[in-house]
Design a protein around this motif. Structure first.
Motif, PDB file in Angstrom:
ATOM      1  N   PHE A 130      23.646  53.128  59.104  1.00  0.00           N
ATOM      2  CA  PHE A 130      25.046  53.564  59.212  1.00  0.00           C
ATOM      3  C   PHE A 130      25.409  54.397  57.979  1.00  0.00           C
ATOM      4  CE2 PHE A 130      24.735  49.998  62.131  1.00  0.00           C
ATOM      5  CZ  PHE A 130      25.312  50.565  63.272  1.00  0.00           C
ATOM      6  N   TYR A 136      33.362  51.430  76.584  1.00  0.00           N
ATOM      7  CA  TYR A 136      33.813  51.146  75.209  1.00  0.00           C
ATOM      8  C   TYR A 136      35.338  51.277  75.048  1.00  0.00           C
ATOM      9  CZ  TYR A 136      34.560  51.829  70.203  1.00  0.00           C
ATOM     10  OH  TYR A 136      35.043  51.743  68.916  1.00  0.00           O
ATOM     11  N   MET A 140      31.034  54.256  56.349  1.00  0.00           N
ATOM     12  CA  MET A 140      32.002  53.841  57.377  1.00  0.00           C
ATOM     13  C   MET A 140      33.345  53.514  56.724  1.00  0.00           C
ATOM     14  SD  MET A 140      30.977  53.937  60.514  1.00  0.00           S
ATOM     15  CE  MET A 140      29.556  53.774  61.599  1.00  0.00           C
ATOM     16  N   ALA A 197      31.954  45.049  52.490  1.00  0.00           N
ATOM     17  CA  ALA A 197      31.299  43.776  52.173  1.00  0.00           C
ATOM     18  C   ALA A 197      30.352  43.396  53.290  1.00  0.00           C
ATOM     19  CB  ALA A 197      32.348  42.678  51.983  1.00  0.00           C
ATOM     20  N   ILE A 248      29.302  40.737  55.867  1.00  0.00           N
ATOM     21  CA  ILE A 248      30.000  39.620  56.534  1.00  0.00           C
ATOM     22  C   ILE A 248      29.207  38.314  56.450  1.00  0.00           C
ATOM     23  CG2 ILE A 248      31.452  40.989  58.060  1.00  0.00           C
ATOM     24  CD1 ILE A 248      29.423  40.516  60.312  1.00  0.00           C
ATOM     25  N   ASN A 282      32.667  43.251  67.382  1.00  0.00           N
ATOM     26  CA  ASN A 282      32.473  44.203  68.483  1.00  0.00           C
ATOM     27  C   ASN A 282      31.201  45.011  68.248  1.00  0.00           C
ATOM     28  OD1 ASN A 282      33.759  44.863  70.968  1.00  0.00           O
ATOM     29  ND2 ASN A 282      34.310  46.881  70.154  1.00  0.00           N
ATOM     30  N   PHE A 287      23.216  43.638  65.041  1.00  0.00           N
ATOM     31  CA  PHE A 287      22.591  44.235  63.852  1.00  0.00           C
ATOM     32  C   PHE A 287      22.316  43.201  62.759  1.00  0.00           C
ATOM     33  CE2 PHE A 287      24.804  47.820  65.867  1.00  0.00           C
ATOM     34  CZ  PHE A 287      23.746  48.710  65.964  1.00  0.00           C
TER      35      PHE A 287
HETATM   36  C1  GEK Z   1      33.807  49.327  66.933  1.00  0.00           C
HETATM   37  N1  GEK Z   1      33.121  47.307  65.763  1.00  0.00           N
HETATM   38  O1  GEK Z   1      34.056  50.556  66.883  1.00  0.00           O
HETATM   39  N2  GEK Z   1      28.245  43.190  57.222  1.00  0.00           N
HETATM   40  C2  GEK Z   1      29.233  44.061  57.535  1.00  0.00           C
HETATM   41  N3  GEK Z   1      29.096  45.054  58.452  1.00  0.00           N
HETATM   42  C3  GEK Z   1      27.901  45.164  59.063  1.00  0.00           C
HETATM   43  C4  GEK Z   1      26.825  44.296  58.789  1.00  0.00           C
HETATM   44  C5  GEK Z   1      27.036  43.273  57.813  1.00  0.00           C
HETATM   45  N4  GEK Z   1      26.062  42.408  57.497  1.00  0.00           N
HETATM   46  N5  GEK Z   1      25.765  44.656  59.556  1.00  0.00           N
HETATM   47  C6  GEK Z   1      26.169  45.728  60.288  1.00  0.00           C
HETATM   48  N6  GEK Z   1      27.457  46.032  59.985  1.00  0.00           N
HETATM   49  C7  GEK Z   1      32.924  48.751  65.863  1.00  0.00           C
HETATM   50  C8  GEK Z   1      31.497  49.146  66.123  1.00  0.00           C
HETATM   51  S1  GEK Z   1      28.979  49.264  65.010  1.00  0.00           S
HETATM   52  C9  GEK Z   1      28.186  49.050  66.539  1.00  0.00           C
HETATM   53  C10 GEK Z   1      30.503  48.390  65.290  1.00  0.00           C
HETATM   54  C11 GEK Z   1      27.226  50.103  66.913  1.00  0.00           C
HETATM   55  C12 GEK Z   1      28.277  47.118  60.547  1.00  0.00           C
HETATM   56  C13 GEK Z   1      27.614  48.497  60.526  1.00  0.00           C
HETATM   57  O2  GEK Z   1      27.721  49.115  59.268  1.00  0.00           O
HETATM   58  C14 GEK Z   1      28.362  49.218  61.641  1.00  0.00           C
HETATM   59  O3  GEK Z   1      29.472  49.933  61.151  1.00  0.00           O
HETATM   60  C15 GEK Z   1      28.838  48.083  62.560  1.00  0.00           C
HETATM   61  O4  GEK Z   1      28.484  46.858  61.917  1.00  0.00           O
HETATM   62  C16 GEK Z   1      28.201  48.102  63.939  1.00  0.00           C
HETATM   63  O5  GEK Z   1      34.233  48.589  67.837  1.00  0.00           O
HETATM   64  O6  GEK Z   1      27.006  51.082  66.172  1.00  0.00           O
HETATM   65  O7  GEK Z   1      26.668  49.956  68.060  1.00  0.00           O
END
Ligand code: GEK
Length: 236
Positions: free
Chosen positions: A20, A39, A92, A110, A112, A126, A131
């Motif tokens: 990302f 979505y 992001m 941070a 999570i 979501n 990931f």
């Molecule tokens: C949406 N919810 O538009 N801690 C924090 N963030 C994380 C972690 C972690 N350990 N691992 C991954 N991410 C959003 C879409 S995208 C889904 C979510 C996709 C973050 C990562 O950086 C990315 O921004 C997000 O989780 C997943 O509804 O790309 O398919």
């Protein structure tokens, strides 16, 4: 919201794991809208779900918030709630900060897996759990559950897999057709799939339901699905 066209995999690229980064953050809204069928409807409906469990002045988590689409919708419904939107991608968070200018959303860069959850009434993962390293997933759900207030809810959306090969092949082909219809080329589809292989690890719907129950949730209800993308409402 940033709506640059996603062309990241349009030309041949050296194989590498998906991350990302800035390139992704700059086109993310277009990427997720053209990759995840349903979505926009899903995100809009999370706002309605939120009002069933939280009210103004309550605390809401948007975990893995990316550009803040979920936070923005919830904020429209509950403008006085306190939304804590967290992502571990600096790119992001930077773009989210530039796009969202809402006083009730606190943005945090941070992990999570490392935060201490405060008492809250609603939480959203979501398309984020997919990931997280599989062996860390239960622990994360338990942490959310412990700080969630009684009768409150987590909404978990994920890309799922199927144990039955025929179902897996059929749904995969339908999803490929969706991506083609969204204008993605065969090269884009193939290169993105390779880059996501070790990064996005899907579980089956049954695995998700079992894990949520193991974390303590008393009601676990799949409430939205489109092809291999499912959202589950989990109530404490
Ligand atoms: C949406 N919810 O538009 N801690 C924090 N963030 C994380 C972690 C972690 N350990 N691992 C991954 N991410 C959003 C879409 S995208 C889904 C979510 C996709 C973050 C990562 O950086 C990315 O921004 C997000 O989780 C997943 O509804 O790309 O398919």
């Amino acid at each position: 919201m940033n709506m640059q066209r996603d062309r990241i995999f349009a030309s041949p690229v050296e194989p590498s794991d998906f991350s990302f980064n800035h390139q992704v953050a700059d086109v993310f809204t277009d990427m997720i809208t053209r990759s995840v069928p349903g979505y926009s409807d899903l995100v809009q409906n999370i706002g309605i779900l939120a009002t069933n469990f939280a009210k103004d002045h309550d605390v809401i988590y948007d975990l893995g918030c990316s550009l803040g689409a979920v936070s923005k919708v919830i904020s429209n419904y509950l403008p006085q709630s306190k939304i804590i939107a967290i992502d571990n991608s600096a790119a992001m968070i930077a773009n989210c900060r530039a796009n969202l200018n809402l006083t009730n959303i606190e943005l945090l860069e941070a992990d999570i897996l490392k935060i201490a959850f405060v008492p809250h009434q609603f939480a959203v993962l979501n398309f984020t759990l997919q990931f997280i390293e599989p062996k860390q997933r239960l622990h994360l759900l338990q942490n959310i559950y412990q700080a969630l207030q009684p009768s409150c809810a987590l909404v978990l959306a994920e890309k799922i897999k199927f144990t039955d090969d025929d179902k897996q092949n059929l749904i995969t082909n339908l999803h490929l057709n969706f991506k083609r219809q969204q204008g993605y080329s065969e090269l884009e589809i193939a290169q993105k799939r390779t880059s996501l292989e070790k990064v996005l690890i899907p579980d089956t719907l049954e695995e998700h339901i079992n894990r949520l129950q193991q974390a303590g949730f008393s009601k676990v209800i799949p409430w939205f699905s489109c092809l291999n993308f499912v959202s589950i409402l989990a109530i404490k």
